[in-house]
Design a protein around this motif. Structure first.
Motif, PDB file in Angstrom:
ATOM      1  N   VAL A 292       0.664 -17.433  33.600  1.00  0.00           N
ATOM      2  CA  VAL A 292       0.917 -16.273  32.727  1.00  0.00           C
ATOM      3  C   VAL A 292       1.635 -16.632  31.426  1.00  0.00           C
ATOM      4  O   VAL A 292       1.526 -15.909  30.447  1.00  0.00           O
ATOM      5  N   ASP A 293       2.353 -17.754  31.435  1.00  0.00           N
ATOM      6  CA  ASP A 293       3.017 -18.159  30.188  1.00  0.00           C
ATOM      7  C   ASP A 293       1.990 -18.544  29.130  1.00  0.00           C
ATOM      8  O   ASP A 293       2.208 -18.381  27.937  1.00  0.00           O
ATOM      9  N   VAL A 294       0.870 -19.087  29.598  1.00  0.00           N
ATOM     10  CA  VAL A 294      -0.178 -19.526  28.674  1.00  0.00           C
ATOM     11  C   VAL A 294      -1.155 -18.394  28.377  1.00  0.00           C
ATOM     12  O   VAL A 294      -1.564 -18.171  27.245  1.00  0.00           O
ATOM     13  N   MET A 295      -1.529 -17.679  29.437  1.00  0.00           N
ATOM     14  CA  MET A 295      -2.552 -16.626  29.304  1.00  0.00           C
ATOM     15  C   MET A 295      -2.035 -15.379  30.029  1.00  0.00           C
ATOM     16  O   MET A 295      -2.226 -15.223  31.224  1.00  0.00           O
ATOM     17  N   PRO A 296      -1.329 -14.488  29.309  1.00  0.00           N
ATOM     18  CA  PRO A 296      -0.611 -13.390  29.974  1.00  0.00           C
ATOM     19  C   PRO A 296      -1.497 -12.300  30.563  1.00  0.00           C
ATOM     20  O   PRO A 296      -1.046 -11.570  31.449  1.00  0.00           O
ATOM     21  N   ILE A 297      -2.729 -12.159  30.075  1.00  0.00           N
ATOM     22  CA  ILE A 297      -3.609 -11.116  30.641  1.00  0.00           C
ATOM     23  C   ILE A 297      -5.061 -11.597  30.714  1.00  0.00           C
ATOM     24  O   ILE A 297      -5.471 -12.512  30.002  1.00  0.00           O
ATOM     25  N   ILE A 298      -5.800 -10.948  31.608  1.00  0.00           N
ATOM     26  CA  ILE A 298      -7.250 -11.119  31.665  1.00  0.00           C
ATOM     27  C   ILE A 298      -7.868  -9.739  31.424  1.00  0.00           C
ATOM     28  O   ILE A 298      -7.498  -8.759  32.082  1.00  0.00           O
ATOM     29  N   ALA A 299      -8.786  -9.669  30.457  1.00  0.00           N
ATOM     30  CA  ALA A 299      -9.395  -8.389  30.086  1.00  0.00           C
ATOM     31  C   ALA A 299     -10.697  -8.178  30.854  1.00  0.00           C
ATOM     32  O   ALA A 299     -11.520  -9.084  30.945  1.00  0.00           O
ATOM     33  N   GLU A 300     -10.855  -6.982  31.413  1.00  0.00           N
ATOM     34  CA  GLU A 300     -12.094  -6.606  32.118  1.00  0.00           C
ATOM     35  C   GLU A 300     -12.593  -5.295  31.551  1.00  0.00           C
ATOM     36  O   GLU A 300     -11.817  -4.487  31.034  1.00  0.00           O
ATOM     37  N   GLN A 301     -13.899  -5.040  31.715  1.00  0.00           N
ATOM     38  CA  GLN A 301     -14.416  -3.782  31.179  1.00  0.00           C
ATOM     39  C   GLN A 301     -13.793  -2.587  31.908  1.00  0.00           C
ATOM     40  O   GLN A 301     -13.362  -2.687  33.055  1.00  0.00           O
ATOM     41  N   SER A 302     -13.781  -1.455  31.208  1.00  0.00           N
ATOM     42  CA  SER A 302     -13.057  -0.269  31.680  1.00  0.00           C
ATOM     43  C   SER A 302     -13.536   0.224  33.048  1.00  0.00           C
ATOM     44  O   SER A 302     -12.786   0.859  33.782  1.00  0.00           O
ATOM     45  N   SER A 303     -14.802  -0.080  33.398  1.00  0.00           N
ATOM     46  CA  SER A 303     -15.348   0.406  34.668  1.00  0.00           C
ATOM     47  C   SER A 303     -15.015  -0.526  35.841  1.00  0.00           C
ATOM     48  O   SER A 303     -15.365  -0.244  36.987  1.00  0.00           O
ATOM     49  N   SER A 304     -14.337  -1.644  35.571  1.00  0.00           N
ATOM     50  CA  SER A 304     -14.087  -2.637  36.618  1.00  0.00           C
ATOM     51  C   SER A 304     -13.159  -2.108  37.710  1.00  0.00           C
ATOM     52  O   SER A 304     -12.170  -1.429  37.431  1.00  0.00           O
ATOM     53  N   LEU A 305     -13.501  -2.466  38.958  1.00  0.00           N
ATOM     54  CA  LEU A 305     -12.650  -2.087  40.091  1.00  0.00           C
ATOM     55  C   LEU A 305     -11.407  -2.973  40.192  1.00  0.00           C
ATOM     56  O   LEU A 305     -10.551  -2.776  41.039  1.00  0.00           O
ATOM     57  N   LYS A 306     -11.329  -3.985  39.323  1.00  0.00           N
ATOM     58  CA  LYS A 306     -10.239  -4.966  39.439  1.00  0.00           C
ATOM     59  C   LYS A 306      -9.029  -4.631  38.558  1.00  0.00           C
ATOM     60  O   LYS A 306      -8.005  -5.308  38.645  1.00  0.00           O
ATOM     61  N   LEU A 307      -9.149  -3.637  37.710  1.00  0.00           N
ATOM     62  CA  LEU A 307      -8.052  -3.312  36.786  1.00  0.00           C
ATOM     63  C   LEU A 307      -6.772  -3.001  37.568  1.00  0.00           C
ATOM     64  O   LEU A 307      -6.814  -2.324  38.599  1.00  0.00           O
ATOM     65  N   GLY A 308      -5.644  -3.507  37.066  1.00  0.00           N
ATOM     66  CA  GLY A 308      -4.360  -3.243  37.717  1.00  0.00           C
ATOM     67  C   GLY A 308      -4.010  -4.264  38.792  1.00  0.00           C
ATOM     68  O   GLY A 308      -2.892  -4.272  39.298  1.00  0.00           O
ATOM     69  N   LEU A 309      -4.972  -5.120  39.145  1.00  0.00           N
ATOM     70  CA  LEU A 309      -4.704  -6.145  40.167  1.00  0.00           C
ATOM     71  C   LEU A 309      -4.333  -7.461  39.484  1.00  0.00           C
ATOM     72  O   LEU A 309      -4.382  -7.581  38.268  1.00  0.00           O
ATOM     73  N   ARG A 310      -3.925  -8.453  40.292  1.00  0.00           N
ATOM     74  CA  ARG A 310      -3.526  -9.766  39.764  1.00  0.00           C
ATOM     75  C   ARG A 310      -4.459 -10.845  40.282  1.00  0.00           C
ATOM     76  O   ARG A 310      -4.872 -10.806  41.439  1.00  0.00           O
TER      77      ARG A 310
END
Ligand SMILES: [Zn+2]
Length: 420
Positions: free
Chosen positions: A345-363
């Protein structure tokens, strides 16, 4: 009935080749202990321990099957809330449906014939058969079965077993075609699966499987498609070896672009049937490219290591110079790449997914990088965007640019490169 015990694995370490039983497997590369790639964590789970398992890639010098040497329990890998949904990627949905249409054309399937899909996910593949008037039935262990049922694709929420095979036969009769798209390399009880399909099919019925193709994996350095769900990495030769122990003949093969290069194999019920020249031609190509020797595997391992060091250098330098980096897309394979390359996370703090993804909010497993709505990335316009679904980079990059992303784009494999 075929004897299938050899092809049924137990959980834990695997000591012998999963296809031929040879006990002299050769290590190609060790990707370290890794968490199951689709075990995304909720914020609450960050307070718990996280399990990791060995992830080593090996080859069999006897039958040419490549494989990992540890089987994680399927209940751990394919838990009920498993977040993968095939219909969501339009390219993939198109390819899955084309499997259905191609089968109908090639084998003259008729309206009213029964098609069964194993690991049917949201029913995308079966929708093609249904459109042509065939009866369809999905078998899918995860809750995604509900989405299929809601969409009018009847689906049993179970793992496919001999018992399920018997149940389907009793309730619906014999099938003309059974498909298993991109799950054939996942299945632990392979012997039971093939025997179950054998007894579900009518004579002359077709079993169509799709798997990642070993030759593509090596040539385009797709080490990130190595993860615990994929127990096997098939050459055509090794698939023929497996099916030779059952009442099937592999009569035809297509190379297809799914997941960065796959093979679709047609196994017809019955022995010693006429074989298409697509089969002999591809076997000759495997031989010519040395796929039955260690040479291409050594080249592969060297390229994997080099790509890791190059990516680390690029990202760490960027961070040292105060630049921002965001990941784009979160397929299962992103976990292998991010964990193997030690991107945290120090290097890459987030991963972007499309708005319809079921993975949003997960790690993301292992590195625990938050998965966020891509809107955030478009607002922030980071200096670099690392494409984690790089095997589909062309349409993805086109789409990102169309939506206004100005970041430099990093394609991590087969060789690291940056696009302005
Ligand atoms: Zn083998």
């Amino acid at each position: 009935m075929s004897d299938n015990s050899r092809h049924d694995l137990d959980h834990g370490p695997i000591r012998k080749c999963q296809a031929c039983g040879f006990d002299g497997l050769e290590l190609v590369i060790d990707l370290g202990h890794q968490p199951p790639c689709d075990s995304l964590l909720t914020p609450a789970q960050l307070d718990e321990a996280e399990n990791t398992y060995p992830l080593r890639f090996l080859r069999c010098p006897n039958c040419s099957l490549a494989q990992i040497d540890y089987a994680v329990a399927p209940e751990v890998l394919f838990y009920a809330d498993y977040p993968y949904r095939s219909g969501i990627t339009s390219t993939l949905a198109h390819n899955l449906r084309s499997t259905g249409f191609k089968a109908i054309e090639k084998f003259l399937l008729n309206p009213g014939d029964l098609a069964v899909d194993i690991g049917s996910n949201d029913g995308t593949l079966l929708s093609a058969f249904k459109e042509k008037g065939m009866r369809v039935l999905g078998v899918e262990p995860t809750n995604i079965a509900n989405i299929a049922n809601e969409n009018g694709i009847p689906t049993i929420q179970r793992f496919f077993t001999q018992e399920v095979s018997r149940q389907v036969r009793e309730e619906h009769g014999l099938a003309s075609v059974v498909t298993a798209a991109n799950m054939f390399a996942h299945v632990e009880k392979l012997g039971s699966l093939i025997s179950g399909v054998e007894s579900l099919l009518a004579d002359g019925g077709i079993f169509i499987t799709e798997s990642h193709y070993l030759l593509d994996l090596l040539e385009t350095v797709q080490y990130d498609s190595i993860y615990h769900e994929h127990l096997k990495y098939y050459s055509l030769k090794s698939l023929i070896r497996v099916f030779s122990e059952y009442n099937f003949t592999i009569t035809d093969v297509d190379r297809i672009e799914n997941y960065g290069g796959s093979i679709r194999v047609y196994a017809v019920k019955g022995r010693n049937l006429p074989i298409s020249e697509t089969v002999t031609r591809l076997l000759a190509e495997e031989e010519r490219k040395g796929l039955y020797t260690s040479a291409p595997f050594k080249v592969f391992a060297e390229r994997v290591r080099k790509s890791k060091f190059d990516l680390q250098q690029l990202l760490f330098n960027a961070k040292a110079n105060g630049k921002t980096v965001v990941g784009v897309g979160c397929p299962g394979r992103s976990s292998t790449l991010v964990n193997y390359c030690g991107i945290d996370v120090d290097v890459m703090p987030i991963i972007a997914e499309q708005s319809s993804s079921l993975k949003l909010g997960l790690r993301l497993p292992g590195k625990h990088i938050p998965i966020v709505d891509e809107k955030l990335m478009f607002e922030e316009q980071p200096d670099y965007a690392l494409i984690l679904s790089w095997h589909y980079w062309r349409p993805i990059v086109k789409n990102l640019r169309a939506k206004g992303l100005k970041s430099k784009i990093i394609i991590p494999l087969p060789d690291v490169r940056v696009m302005e």
